[in-house]
Design a protein around this motif. Structure first.
Motif, PDB file in Angstrom:
ATOM      1  N   LEU A 156      55.207  17.795  64.529  1.00  0.00           N
ATOM      2  CA  LEU A 156      54.618  18.114  63.220  1.00  0.00           C
ATOM      3  C   LEU A 156      53.164  17.688  63.138  1.00  0.00           C
ATOM      4  CD1 LEU A 156      54.885  18.840  60.168  1.00  0.00           C
ATOM      5  CD2 LEU A 156      55.850  16.577  59.814  1.00  0.00           C
ATOM      6  N   TYR A 164      43.901  19.395  59.151  1.00  0.00           N
ATOM      7  CA  TYR A 164      42.881  18.502  58.587  1.00  0.00           C
ATOM      8  C   TYR A 164      41.501  18.849  59.119  1.00  0.00           C
ATOM      9  CZ  TYR A 164      46.276  15.230  56.567  1.00  0.00           C
ATOM     10  OH  TYR A 164      47.246  14.644  55.819  1.00  0.00           O
ATOM     11  N   LEU A 216      65.874  15.288  61.483  1.00  0.00           N
ATOM     12  CA  LEU A 216      64.528  14.981  61.979  1.00  0.00           C
ATOM     13  C   LEU A 216      63.585  16.169  61.831  1.00  0.00           C
ATOM     14  CD1 LEU A 216      65.123  12.785  65.129  1.00  0.00           C
ATOM     15  CD2 LEU A 216      64.298  12.135  62.865  1.00  0.00           C
ATOM     16  N   PHE A 219      62.653  18.176  57.860  1.00  0.00           N
ATOM     17  CA  PHE A 219      61.511  17.785  57.031  1.00  0.00           C
ATOM     18  C   PHE A 219      60.241  18.433  57.555  1.00  0.00           C
ATOM     19  CE2 PHE A 219      64.398  14.147  56.392  1.00  0.00           C
ATOM     20  CZ  PHE A 219      64.421  14.124  55.006  1.00  0.00           C
ATOM     21  N   ALA A 223      55.121  19.663  53.774  1.00  0.00           N
ATOM     22  CA  ALA A 223      53.785  19.241  54.194  1.00  0.00           C
ATOM     23  C   ALA A 223      52.915  20.461  54.530  1.00  0.00           C
ATOM     24  CB  ALA A 223      53.892  18.318  55.406  1.00  0.00           C
TER      25      ALA A 223
ATOM     26  N   MET B 169      38.531  12.676  53.033  1.00  0.00           N
ATOM     27  CA  MET B 169      38.387  12.606  54.485  1.00  0.00           C
ATOM     28  C   MET B 169      38.746  11.234  55.016  1.00  0.00           C
ATOM     29  SD  MET B 169      35.168  15.033  55.036  1.00  0.00           S
ATOM     30  CE  MET B 169      35.320  16.662  54.348  1.00  0.00           C
ATOM     31  N   TYR B 172      42.395  11.215  55.200  1.00  0.00           N
ATOM     32  CA  TYR B 172      42.892  11.960  56.352  1.00  0.00           C
ATOM     33  C   TYR B 172      42.821  11.107  57.620  1.00  0.00           C
ATOM     34  CZ  TYR B 172      42.973  16.476  53.912  1.00  0.00           C
ATOM     35  OH  TYR B 172      43.265  17.512  53.083  1.00  0.00           O
ATOM     36  N   VAL B 175      45.541   8.678  57.568  1.00  0.00           N
ATOM     37  CA  VAL B 175      46.834   9.315  57.842  1.00  0.00           C
ATOM     38  C   VAL B 175      46.995   9.538  59.342  1.00  0.00           C
ATOM     39  CG1 VAL B 175      48.166  11.451  57.598  1.00  0.00           C
ATOM     40  CG2 VAL B 175      47.111  10.429  55.597  1.00  0.00           C
ATOM     41  N   VAL B 176      45.938  10.029  59.987  1.00  0.00           N
ATOM     42  CA  VAL B 176      46.022  10.327  61.415  1.00  0.00           C
ATOM     43  C   VAL B 176      46.239   9.047  62.219  1.00  0.00           C
ATOM     44  CG1 VAL B 176      44.723  11.188  63.396  1.00  0.00           C
ATOM     45  CG2 VAL B 176      44.668  12.432  61.234  1.00  0.00           C
ATOM     46  N   THR B 179      49.758   7.785  61.678  1.00  0.00           N
ATOM     47  CA  THR B 179      50.743   8.623  62.359  1.00  0.00           C
ATOM     48  C   THR B 179      50.961   8.132  63.793  1.00  0.00           C
ATOM     49  OG1 THR B 179      50.028  10.502  61.055  1.00  0.00           O
ATOM     50  CG2 THR B 179      51.296  10.996  63.015  1.00  0.00           C
ATOM     51  N   GLU B 180      49.886   7.642  64.415  1.00  0.00           N
ATOM     52  CA  GLU B 180      49.977   7.130  65.773  1.00  0.00           C
ATOM     53  C   GLU B 180      50.823   5.866  65.840  1.00  0.00           C
ATOM     54  OE1 GLU B 180      48.828   8.257  68.792  1.00  0.00           O
ATOM     55  OE2 GLU B 180      48.586  10.073  67.586  1.00  0.00           O
ATOM     56  N   GLU B 185      60.382   8.486  63.109  1.00  0.00           N
ATOM     57  CA  GLU B 185      61.339   9.095  62.178  1.00  0.00           C
ATOM     58  C   GLU B 185      60.846   9.077  60.736  1.00  0.00           C
ATOM     59  OE1 GLU B 185      62.028   6.422  63.965  1.00  0.00           O
ATOM     60  OE2 GLU B 185      62.461   4.782  62.575  1.00  0.00           O
ATOM     61  N   ILE B 187      57.728   9.873  59.867  1.00  0.00           N
ATOM     62  CA  ILE B 187      56.537  10.711  59.688  1.00  0.00           C
ATOM     63  C   ILE B 187      56.814  11.970  58.871  1.00  0.00           C
ATOM     64  CG2 ILE B 187      54.865  12.136  60.967  1.00  0.00           C
ATOM     65  CD1 ILE B 187      54.829   9.855  63.028  1.00  0.00           C
ATOM     66  N   GLY B 188      57.907  12.686  59.217  1.00  0.00           N
ATOM     67  CA  GLY B 188      58.226  13.910  58.470  1.00  0.00           C
ATOM     68  C   GLY B 188      58.424  13.619  56.992  1.00  0.00           C
ATOM     69  N   ILE B 189      59.144  12.518  56.713  1.00  0.00           N
ATOM     70  CA  ILE B 189      59.412  12.151  55.322  1.00  0.00           C
ATOM     71  C   ILE B 189      58.123  11.757  54.618  1.00  0.00           C
ATOM     72  CG2 ILE B 189      60.624  10.467  53.891  1.00  0.00           C
ATOM     73  CD1 ILE B 189      62.576  10.353  56.466  1.00  0.00           C
ATOM     74  N   TYR B 191      55.068  12.732  55.288  1.00  0.00           N
ATOM     75  CA  TYR B 191      54.248  13.917  55.030  1.00  0.00           C
ATOM     76  C   TYR B 191      54.807  14.713  53.845  1.00  0.00           C
ATOM     77  CZ  TYR B 191      51.570  13.438  59.373  1.00  0.00           C
ATOM     78  OH  TYR B 191      50.730  13.014  60.357  1.00  0.00           O
ATOM     79  N   ASP B 192      56.132  14.814  53.786  1.00  0.00           N
ATOM     80  CA  ASP B 192      56.736  15.573  52.687  1.00  0.00           C
ATOM     81  C   ASP B 192      56.603  14.859  51.352  1.00  0.00           C
ATOM     82  OD1 ASP B 192      57.405  17.700  54.158  1.00  0.00           O
ATOM     83  OD2 ASP B 192      59.571  17.480  54.012  1.00  0.00           O
ATOM     84  N   SER B 234      48.671  13.249  46.005  1.00  0.00           N
ATOM     85  CA  SER B 234      49.488  13.775  47.106  1.00  0.00           C
ATOM     86  C   SER B 234      49.061  13.214  48.458  1.00  0.00           C
ATOM     87  CB  SER B 234      49.509  15.312  47.120  1.00  0.00           C
ATOM     88  OG  SER B 234      48.309  15.858  46.736  1.00  0.00           O
ATOM     89  N   LEU B 235      47.950  12.494  48.504  1.00  0.00           N
ATOM     90  CA  LEU B 235      47.516  11.915  49.782  1.00  0.00           C
ATOM     91  C   LEU B 235      48.022  10.483  49.967  1.00  0.00           C
ATOM     92  CD1 LEU B 235      45.892  12.475  52.304  1.00  0.00           C
ATOM     93  CD2 LEU B 235      43.854  11.686  51.126  1.00  0.00           C
ATOM     94  N   MET B 238      51.608   9.533  51.502  1.00  0.00           N
ATOM     95  CA  MET B 238      51.771   9.616  52.954  1.00  0.00           C
ATOM     96  C   MET B 238      51.416   8.279  53.596  1.00  0.00           C
ATOM     97  SD  MET B 238      50.296  13.168  54.242  1.00  0.00           S
ATOM     98  CE  MET B 238      49.591  14.325  53.149  1.00  0.00           C
TER      99      MET B 238
END
Lengths: 261, 249
Positions: A156, A164, A216, A219, A223, B169, B172, B175-176, B179-180, B185, B187-189, B191-192, B234-235, B238
Motif C-alpha cells: 500500500l 504524495y 491485512l 484495508f 486511503a 508537506m 506527509y 507519515v512516510v 511508515t518505515e 499490520e 499501516i493499512g488501518i 491510512y484508513d 484527516s492527516l 495517520m
C-alpha cells in the motif's frame, strides 16, 4: 419499516448529541450570547437530524445490501473464473470500483456541504458541480487503482508515497486559492455513503484473490479514496486556469489583428 | 406566515429535484452492473424503491437543515470567538469539537474493532475479549485526540495566517518516515483512519468555523485561510495511529 425509522432517528440523535452539547456549552457559558434566529437554527438542526436518519435508513434498505451483494458476486471465483491468475481477469471489478466510487461520492452529503460553502466563498468561480465532479473522478480513479493493488498484492505505501509526490509537485504549480480546498476534499469524500460500499468491495476482493488476507489487504481502499481527490481537484483548477489563460491570449492576438494600420 | 410557508415549500421542492439528480448515478451503476454484468434480476424491487425515496427525502432535508442550522451556527460562533478575543477559549472549543465529534463516530468504532481483531491474530495483543476491547478503545481515543489536536493546529494556522501547504508537506514526510518504522499490520488501518474521522455533521460545522474565522479576522482570505481544517483532521490520525501501533507493538 416504521420501527427502523425510529431506530435510525434515535441512533442519529446519539451521534449528534455530543456535538450539540459542545456547541450549547460554548455558546451559553463562554460566549454568553443567546443564539440569533434561535427558532430557525433549531429547525435546521431538526432537519439535519431527521434528514440524516432517513438518508441512512434508506441506504440501508435500498442500496447497501445490493451494493454488498454485487461487490461479492463480482469478486466471486464463480464469476471471475477459477483460472483467474492475472490481474487482467478482474476487468469488471475495476470498472465497478470506479463506477461505484464516482456515484457514491456524488451523493455524499458532506461533500455537498463543502461545495456549497466553496462556491459561496469563491463568488462562483468554483462551481458546486465542478468541484463535486472533480472529487468524484478522483475517488473513481483511486478506488479502481486500490482494487488493482489488492489484486496484485503490491504494498500500500508505495502507492501512497507516490501519490504524495504527485500532490507535492501539483501544489507547486496549481493556482494558490484551490490548494486548501483540494486538501480538504480528500477528507470529505469518505463518509456515510462511500465507506460501507467501498469497505465491502475491499473485503470481498481480498477474500477472493488467492494469497490475500481480508484482514491485512482489505484495508487501504479508503486511503486511496482520500488521496486521489486532492490530485483531481488541483487538476480541475489547473485545467480551468490554463483555459482562461488560453482564452485571454486569443483575445489579445485578435485585438492585435483587429488594430487598424 | 403563508408567504414563508410557500417559500419553504418552494425551496424543499427545488432541493428535492437536486437530491434526485444526486442519487441518479448510484441507481444507474447498481442497475447496470446487476442487469448487464452479473445478469441477475433486482431482488426486492419494492423495498429498493421505498429505500430510494427515503434517501431522496433525507438528503433534501439535510441540505435544507445545513443552510438553516449548521452553517449559521458555525459562523455565528466563529464571529463570537473573534469578537470575544480569547484565544484560549477558542482553542479549547476547537479541541472539544474535534475530540467530541470523533470519539462517538460509528465508522471509527467499526474500524477500531476490526483493527483489534487483526492485532489479536498477529499476536500483537493477547487473544482475549478484554485485550481486544482495550486495544479498540485505545485506538479510538488516539484518533479522537489526534482530531482534536488537528482542529487546534488548524485554528492556530488561521489565526496566524500561515500557508497550509507547509504543514501538509511536513505531515506527509512524517507519515512516510513513520511508515518505515511502524509495525506493518497497523499501516493499512492507520491510512484508513484518516478517511473515516470526518463525519457528515462535523464537516459542515468545521468548514463553517474555519471560513467564519477567516472572514472575521482582517487580512485573511476565506478561500486561502478558511479551508484546510478537514485536511489536518484527516492527516494527523495517520501519524497518531502509527505511533499507537509502535507503542503497543
Amino acid at each position: 419499516m416504521l420501527e427502523q425509522l425510529v431506530l435510525a432517528v434515535v441512533n442519529t440523535l446519539f451521534d449528534v448529541a455530543p456535538i450539540v452539547a459542545i456547541l450549547l456549552f460554548f455558546q451559553l457559558f463562554v460566549l454568553r450570547r443567546p443564539l440569533p434566529h434561535l427558532k430557525r437554527t433549531l429547525l435546521g438542526f431538526g432537519y439535519v437530524l431527521v434528514g440524516l436518519a432517513l438518508f441512512l435508513a434508506g441506504l440501508e434498505k435500498a442500496l447497501f445490501p445490493l451494493g454488498r451483494l454485487m461487490a461479492k458476486s463480482l469478486t466471486d471465483p464463480a464469476f471471475i473464473g477459477t483460472a483467474a491468475a492475472s490481474w487482467r481477469d478482474y476487468g469488471w471489478v475495476y470498472a465497478f470500483a470506479a463506477a461505484i466510487g464516482f456515484a457514491t461520492t456524488v451523493a455524499e452529503p458532506a461533500l455537498i456541504a463543502v461545495s456549497i460553502k466553496a462556491s459561496e466563498v469563491s463568488g462562483g468561480t468554483i462551481t458546486v458541480w465542478g468541484l463535486r465532479t472533480a472529487v468524484a473522478i478522483g475517488v473513481a480513479l483511486g478506488i479502481a487503482l486500490g482494487s488493482f493493488r489488492i489484486v496484485t498484492g503490491t504494498p500500500l505505501h508505495w502507492y501512497i508515497v507516490a501519490g504524495y509526490v504527485v500532490v507535492v509537485v501539483q501544489t507547486y504549480f496549481a493556482p494558490r486559492t484551490i490548494i486548501p480546498l483540494a486538501y480538504d476534499s480528500g477528507g470529505v469524500t469518505t463518509s456515510t455513503v462511500t465507506v460501507p460500499l467501498v469497505a465491502a468491495l475491499g473485503l470481498g476482493l481480498a477474500s477472493t484473490v488467492p494469497g490475500r488476507s481480508p484482514l491485512l489487504d482489505g484495508f487501504g481502499l479508503i486511503a486511496f479514496a482520500s488521496l486521489f481527490p486532492i490530485m483531481s481537484v488541483m487538476g480541475y483548477a489547473q485545467i480551468g486556469d490554463w483555459r482562461a489563460r488560453r482564452a485571454a491570449r486569443r483575445r489579445q492576438t485578435r485585438a492585435l489583428q483587429d488594430q487598424p494600420f | 406566515m403563508p408567504a414563508e410557508m410557500r417559500q419553504l415549500l418552494h425551496d424543499l421542492l427545488r432541493s428535492l429535484r437536486d437530491s434526485l439528480r444526486d442519487l441518479a448515478p448510484i441507481v444507474l451503476v447498481v442497475a447496470f452492473f446487476q442487469l448487464a454484468v452479473v445478469r441477475a434480476p433486482l431482488p426486492d424491487l419494492g423495498g429498493m424503491l421505498a429505500g430510494a425515496a427515503l434517501v431522496v427525502a433525507g438528503l433534501t432535508l439535510f441540505v435544507r437543515g445545513l443552510e438553516m442550522g449548521l452553517f449559521p451556527i458555525g459562523e455565528t460562533m466563529a464571529y463570537g470567538f473573534a469578537r470575544k478575543g480569547s484565544v484560549a477559549w477558542l482553542l479549547l472549543f476547537a479541541f472539544a469539537l474535534g475530540f467530541g465529534t470523533t470519539i462517538a463516530e460509528p465508522a471509527l468504532i467499526a474500524i477500531a474493532e476490526e483493527a483489534a481483531t487483526v492485532a489479536a491474530q498477529d499476536g500483537a495483543i493477547a487473544v482475549t475479549e478484554g485485550a481486544r476491547a482495550n486495544y479498540a478503545y485505545g485506538l479510538r481515543l488516539t484518533v479522537a485526540l489526534s482530531v482534536g489536536a488537528a482542529v487546534v493546529l488548524g485554528v492556530v494556522r488561521i489565526l496566524k495566517g500561515w500557508p497550509l501547504h507547509g504543514f501538509i508537506m511536513a505531515g506527509y514526510v512524517l507519515v512516510v518516515i513513520m511508515t518505515e518504522i511502524a509495525p506493518p499490520e497497523i499501516i493499512g488501518i492507520a491510512y484508513d483512519s484518516g478517511g473515516v474521522t470526518t463525519s457528515t455533521v462535523t464537516v459542515p460545522l468545521v468548514t463553517a468555523l474555519g471560513v467564519g474565522l477567516a472572514q472575521s479576522i482582517r487580512g485573511r482570505n476565506p478561500l486561502l485561510d478558511g479551508f484546510g481544517l478537514i485536511a489536518f483532521a484527516s492527516l494527523t490520525p495517520m501519524i497518531f495511529v502509527m505511533g499507537y501501533g509502535m507503542v503497543i507493538g
